[in-house]
Design an enzyme around this catalytic site. Structure first.
Site, PDB file in Angstrom:
ATOM      1  N   HIS A 162       0.859  -1.195   0.000  1.00  0.00           N
ATOM      2  CA  HIS A 162       0.000   0.000   0.000  1.00  0.00           C
ATOM      3  C   HIS A 162       0.890   1.238   0.000  1.00  0.00           C
ATOM      4  O   HIS A 162       1.889   1.284   0.733  1.00  0.00           O
ATOM      5  CB  HIS A 162      -0.890  -0.006   1.248  1.00  0.00           C
ATOM      6  CG  HIS A 162      -1.521   1.317   1.544  1.00  0.00           C
ATOM      7  ND1 HIS A 162      -2.358   1.965   0.647  1.00  0.00           N
ATOM      8  CD2 HIS A 162      -1.443   2.125   2.633  1.00  0.00           C
ATOM      9  CE1 HIS A 162      -2.768   3.105   1.184  1.00  0.00           C
ATOM     10  NE2 HIS A 162      -2.226   3.235   2.384  1.00  0.00           N
ATOM     11  N   TYR A 176      -3.367  -0.133 -23.075  1.00  0.00           N
ATOM     12  CA  TYR A 176      -3.456  -1.601 -22.905  1.00  0.00           C
ATOM     13  C   TYR A 176      -2.832  -2.078 -21.604  1.00  0.00           C
ATOM     14  O   TYR A 176      -3.208  -3.135 -21.058  1.00  0.00           O
ATOM     15  CB  TYR A 176      -2.821  -2.308 -24.108  1.00  0.00           C
ATOM     16  CG  TYR A 176      -1.320  -2.419 -24.051  1.00  0.00           C
ATOM     17  CD1 TYR A 176      -0.497  -1.362 -24.441  1.00  0.00           C
ATOM     18  CD2 TYR A 176      -0.716  -3.577 -23.583  1.00  0.00           C
ATOM     19  CE1 TYR A 176       0.874  -1.457 -24.360  1.00  0.00           C
ATOM     20  CE2 TYR A 176       0.661  -3.678 -23.501  1.00  0.00           C
ATOM     21  CZ  TYR A 176       1.449  -2.617 -23.891  1.00  0.00           C
ATOM     22  OH  TYR A 176       2.810  -2.720 -23.800  1.00  0.00           O
TER      23      TYR A 176
HETATM   24  P1  13P Z   1       1.085   2.859   9.098  1.00  0.00           P
HETATM   25  O1  13P Z   1       2.383   3.644   9.396  1.00  0.00           O
HETATM   26  O2  13P Z   1       0.316   2.602  10.369  1.00  0.00           O
HETATM   27  O3  13P Z   1       1.358   1.649   8.289  1.00  0.00           O
HETATM   28  O4  13P Z   1       0.138   3.825   8.276  1.00  0.00           O
HETATM   29  C1  13P Z   1       0.506   4.387   7.057  1.00  0.00           C
HETATM   30  C2  13P Z   1      -0.642   4.504   6.109  1.00  0.00           C
HETATM   31  O5  13P Z   1      -0.401   4.705   4.938  1.00  0.00           O
HETATM   32  C3  13P Z   1      -2.026   4.350   6.570  1.00  0.00           C
HETATM   33  O6  13P Z   1      -2.890   4.171   5.500  1.00  0.00           O
END
Ligand code: 13P
Length: 233
Positions: A94, A115
């Site tokens: 993430h 694409y």
């Molecule tokens: P953390 O440092 O708790 O991983 O949080 C960072 C973050 O991007 C929350 O969405």
């Protein structure tokens, strides 16, 4: 699993976190990373700068939410839920990459304007509905947006990219950011044309056939080019 068994994986996670920031797709302590292990997963600790993070700082969690070590990432719920429900992947990454987050701030999905959208597994990259960071609601929204996909945007938040390996997840996150940047630029000239579904089906089949985006040593054949007899690989 004993900490010593996961040492190499912990070192690789720290390396990927630092490369995530060095590549420009993340900054500060935003973002988080997890990898499946036997019976649970390893996850980055919350709010610890990647420059000072060591392999020992990585947290070991069970799918029941119990953990060993530091305070885990505030987003442990979506990491746990994705790894629990998606046995096709082993890594959840993430980050708050700028262009993907720009689109997510407008709840825009990325349609098949190019694409390469197919590398996320379908004819678009969806944007999940907003929920407060760290909540079960955000995890539920992310899982819904990831249905049949390897990446999604998170409304007014960032992006999630998945992979079988750490390298694959980082590669995809950078690709999602590049596509987001291209899409934002394409929109400045008007709404770009969108590739039809049957063409995206051909693109995705071609990507699978060629192991597109996977390192050259990965399994898979290119049905046009063949290694010459006696060549190195
Ligand atoms: P953390 O440092 O708790 O991983 O949080 C960072 C973050 O991007 C929350 O969405």
């Amino acid at each position: 699993m004993a900490t010593s068994d996961t040492q190499a994986l912990r070192r690789e996670m720290v390396d990927i976190c630092r490369r995530m920031n060095a590549s420009g797709i993340n900054q500060g302590t935003a973002g988080n990373l997890s990898v499946r292990i036997d019976g649970g997963f390893l996850i980055t600790p919350s709010s610890l700068p990647y420059e000072t993070m060591t392999p020992e700082d990585i947290v070991e969690m069970d799918f029941d939410g119990t953990y060993v070590g530091r305070r885990p990432s505030s987003e442990w719920r979506f990491h746990r839920d994705i790894l629990r429900k998606r046995d096709d992947v082993n890594v959840v990454l993430h980050c708050h990459s700028v262009y993907a987050t720009t689109l997510a701030c407008h709840y825009k999905r990325i349609p098949a304007f190019h694409y390469m959208v197919g590398v996320a597994g379908g004819n678009d990259i969806r944007c999940a509905a907003y929920a407060t960071f760290g909540t079960q609601a955000l995890s539920d929204n992310a899982l819904a947006a990831l249905e049949g996909r390897l990446a999604c945007l998170l409304g007014q938040h960032g992006q999630i990219s998945l992979g079988k390996t750490l390298e694959a997840a980082l590669w995809l996150a950078i690709e999602v950011e590049t596509l987001s940047r291209l899409y934002v630029q394409a929109l400045t000239l008007g709404d770009p044309p969108i590739l039809p579904d049957d063409e995206m089906e051909r693109v995705i089949a071609q990507m699978r056939r060629m192991s597109y985006g996977l390192p050259p040593e990965a399994d898979g054949v290119n049905d046009v080019a063949r290694p010459r007899a006696g060549s190195a690989c």
